[in-house]
Motif scaffolding. Structure first.
Motif, PDB file in Angstrom:
ATOM      1  N   GLY A  37       0.923  -1.215  -0.266  1.00  0.00           N
ATOM      2  CA  GLY A  37      -0.023   0.087   0.013  1.00  0.00           C
ATOM      3  C   GLY A  37       0.674   1.309   0.082  1.00  0.00           C
ATOM      4  N   TYR A  38       2.181   1.198  -0.048  1.00  0.00           N
ATOM      5  CA  TYR A  38       2.801   2.511  -0.122  1.00  0.00           C
ATOM      6  C   TYR A  38       2.563   3.393  -1.448  1.00  0.00           C
ATOM      7  CZ  TYR A  38       6.143   0.631   3.038  1.00  0.00           C
ATOM      8  OH  TYR A  38       6.791   0.123   4.353  1.00  0.00           O
ATOM      9  N   PHE A  39       2.115   2.791  -2.400  1.00  0.00           N
ATOM     10  CA  PHE A  39       1.740   3.795  -3.614  1.00  0.00           C
ATOM     11  C   PHE A  39       0.433   4.264  -3.541  1.00  0.00           C
ATOM     12  CE2 PHE A  39       4.763   0.681  -6.277  1.00  0.00           C
ATOM     13  CZ  PHE A  39       5.732   1.530  -5.673  1.00  0.00           C
ATOM     14  N   LYS A  40      -0.216   4.185  -2.401  1.00  0.00           N
ATOM     15  CA  LYS A  40      -1.461   4.711  -1.751  1.00  0.00           C
ATOM     16  C   LYS A  40      -1.423   5.869  -0.957  1.00  0.00           C
ATOM     17  CE  LYS A  40      -4.296   0.742  -2.901  1.00  0.00           C
ATOM     18  NZ  LYS A  40      -5.285  -0.270  -2.323  1.00  0.00           N
ATOM     19  N   ASP A  41      -0.204   5.857  -0.262  1.00  0.00           N
ATOM     20  CA  ASP A  41       0.172   6.888   0.672  1.00  0.00           C
ATOM     21  C   ASP A  41       0.713   8.038   0.009  1.00  0.00           C
ATOM     22  OD1 ASP A  41       1.248   8.451   2.925  1.00  0.00           O
ATOM     23  OD2 ASP A  41       2.604   6.815   3.373  1.00  0.00           O
ATOM     24  N   PRO A  42      -0.063   9.258   0.054  1.00  0.00           N
ATOM     25  CA  PRO A  42       0.099  10.498  -0.482  1.00  0.00           C
ATOM     26  C   PRO A  42       1.653  11.019  -0.229  1.00  0.00           C
ATOM     27  CG  PRO A  42      -2.007  10.920   0.392  1.00  0.00           C
ATOM     28  CD  PRO A  42      -1.278   9.407   0.988  1.00  0.00           C
ATOM     29  N   ALA A  43       1.930  10.719   1.269  1.00  0.00           N
ATOM     30  CA  ALA A  43       3.412  11.156   1.573  1.00  0.00           C
ATOM     31  C   ALA A  43       4.383  10.490   0.741  1.00  0.00           C
ATOM     32  CB  ALA A  43       3.420  10.837   3.177  1.00  0.00           C
ATOM     33  N   PHE A  44       4.258   9.138   0.558  1.00  0.00           N
ATOM     34  CA  PHE A  44       4.972   8.481  -0.293  1.00  0.00           C
ATOM     35  C   PHE A  44       5.241   8.688  -1.759  1.00  0.00           C
ATOM     36  CE2 PHE A  44       6.869   4.494  -2.267  1.00  0.00           C
ATOM     37  CZ  PHE A  44       7.861   4.399  -1.465  1.00  0.00           C
ATOM     38  N   ILE A  45       4.252   9.165  -2.242  1.00  0.00           N
ATOM     39  CA  ILE A  45       3.991   9.599  -3.661  1.00  0.00           C
ATOM     40  C   ILE A  45       4.880  10.853  -3.528  1.00  0.00           C
ATOM     41  CG2 ILE A  45       2.555  10.408  -5.255  1.00  0.00           C
ATOM     42  CD1 ILE A  45       0.456   8.254  -4.294  1.00  0.00           C
ATOM     43  N   ASN A  46       4.634  11.720  -2.763  1.00  0.00           N
ATOM     44  CA  ASN A  46       5.273  13.061  -2.828  1.00  0.00           C
ATOM     45  C   ASN A  46       6.907  12.691  -2.647  1.00  0.00           C
ATOM     46  OD1 ASN A  46       3.300  14.841  -3.007  1.00  0.00           O
ATOM     47  ND2 ASN A  46       3.210  14.978  -1.001  1.00  0.00           N
ATOM     48  N   TYR A  47       7.325  11.789  -1.893  1.00  0.00           N
ATOM     49  CA  TYR A  47       8.862  11.418  -1.642  1.00  0.00           C
ATOM     50  C   TYR A  47       9.205  10.645  -3.035  1.00  0.00           C
ATOM     51  CZ  TYR A  47      12.998   9.379   0.072  1.00  0.00           C
ATOM     52  OH  TYR A  47      14.194   9.030   0.282  1.00  0.00           O
ATOM     53  N   ILE A  48       8.450  10.275  -3.913  1.00  0.00           N
ATOM     54  CA  ILE A  48       8.871   9.530  -5.084  1.00  0.00           C
ATOM     55  C   ILE A  48       9.153  10.900  -5.993  1.00  0.00           C
ATOM     56  CG2 ILE A  48       8.163   8.462  -7.155  1.00  0.00           C
ATOM     57  CD1 ILE A  48       6.883   6.369  -5.094  1.00  0.00           C
ATOM     58  N   LYS A  49       8.351  11.884  -5.968  1.00  0.00           N
ATOM     59  CA  LYS A  49       8.347  12.996  -6.614  1.00  0.00           C
ATOM     60  C   LYS A  49       9.726  13.805  -6.533  1.00  0.00           C
ATOM     61  CE  LYS A  49       3.426  13.722  -7.580  1.00  0.00           C
ATOM     62  NZ  LYS A  49       2.361  14.588  -7.313  1.00  0.00           N
ATOM     63  N   TYR A  50       9.875  13.891  -4.919  1.00  0.00           N
ATOM     64  CA  TYR A  50      11.169  14.464  -4.718  1.00  0.00           C
ATOM     65  C   TYR A  50      12.442  13.771  -5.476  1.00  0.00           C
ATOM     66  CZ  TYR A  50      15.154  14.654  -1.377  1.00  0.00           C
ATOM     67  OH  TYR A  50      16.342  14.864  -0.983  1.00  0.00           O
ATOM     68  N   LEU A  51      12.096  12.406  -5.324  1.00  0.00           N
ATOM     69  CA  LEU A  51      13.571  11.761  -5.880  1.00  0.00           C
ATOM     70  C   LEU A  51      13.731  11.913  -7.318  1.00  0.00           C
ATOM     71  CD1 LEU A  51      13.028   8.341  -3.974  1.00  0.00           C
ATOM     72  CD2 LEU A  51      14.618  10.159  -3.415  1.00  0.00           C
ATOM     73  N   GLN A  52      13.194  12.666  -7.903  1.00  0.00           N
ATOM     74  CA  GLN A  52      13.524  12.823  -9.229  1.00  0.00           C
ATOM     75  C   GLN A  52      14.650  13.785  -9.660  1.00  0.00           C
ATOM     76  OE1 GLN A  52       9.582  13.982 -11.075  1.00  0.00           O
ATOM     77  NE2 GLN A  52       9.857  12.215 -12.409  1.00  0.00           N
TER      78      GLN A  52
END
Length: 133
Positions: A37-52
C-alpha cells in the motif's frame, strides 16, 4: 538549534536515497511496495516526486542501475502504481528487462568483436619498419 544537516548527515542521506532509488530498477521490489500500500500513501508519492532529482546528470552519474530512472518516471503515474500491484504485471516487466539486457549484451559483444577485428586488420596491414644497416 539549527535544522541544517551536518556534512555527515548529508552524506548518509545521499547514500540512503541512492540505494533506495536504485531499488526501483527491480520490478519485484515495486510489486512488494505496491502490495503493502505504499503507492496509495500521499506522503510516499510526494517522496517519489522528490527523488526525481536523481535524473539530473550531477546525481545520475552515481547510479549503477540507470534503469531505475525509467521506473522512477513510471511511478509518477497513478495507473502504473495501480498496475504494479498485480504479480503478472511485475513478472512481465521483469521478463522484458531481462530480454533487454540480453539484447544489449549480445549487441555489445558483436560491437566489441568487430572493433577488435578492425584493429587486427589495421595492425596486420601496417608496414613493418625496416632496420637501417
Amino acid at each position: 538549534m539549527s535544522t541544517r544537516e551536518t556534512d555527515e548527515q548529508q552524506r548518509i542521506r545521499f547514500q540512503v536515497e541512492l540505494e533506495f532509488v536504485q531499488c526501483f530498477a527491480n520490478p519485484n521490489y515495486l510489486h512488494f511496495l505496491a502490495q503493502r500500500g505504499y503507492f496509495k500513501d500521499p506522503a510516499f508519492i510526494n517522496y517519489i516526486k522528490y527523488l526525481q532529482y536523481w535524473k539530473e546528470p550531477a546525481y545520475a552519474k552515481y547510479l549503477k542501475y540507470p534503469m531505475c530512472l525509467h521506473f522512477l518516471d513510471l511511478l509518477q503515474y497513478e495507473h502504473f502504481r495501480k498496475e504494479v500491484v498485480n504479480g503478472q504485471c511485475a513478472r512481465f516487466i521483469d521478463d522484458q528487462q531481462i530480454l533487454h539486457w540480453q539484447h544489449y549484451t549480445r549487441k555489445r559483444v558483436r560491437l566489441l568483436q568487430s572493433q577488435a577485428e578492425k584493429h587486427m586488420m589495421t595492425v596486420q596491414n601496417e608496414p613493418t619498419p625496416q632496420k637501417s644497416v
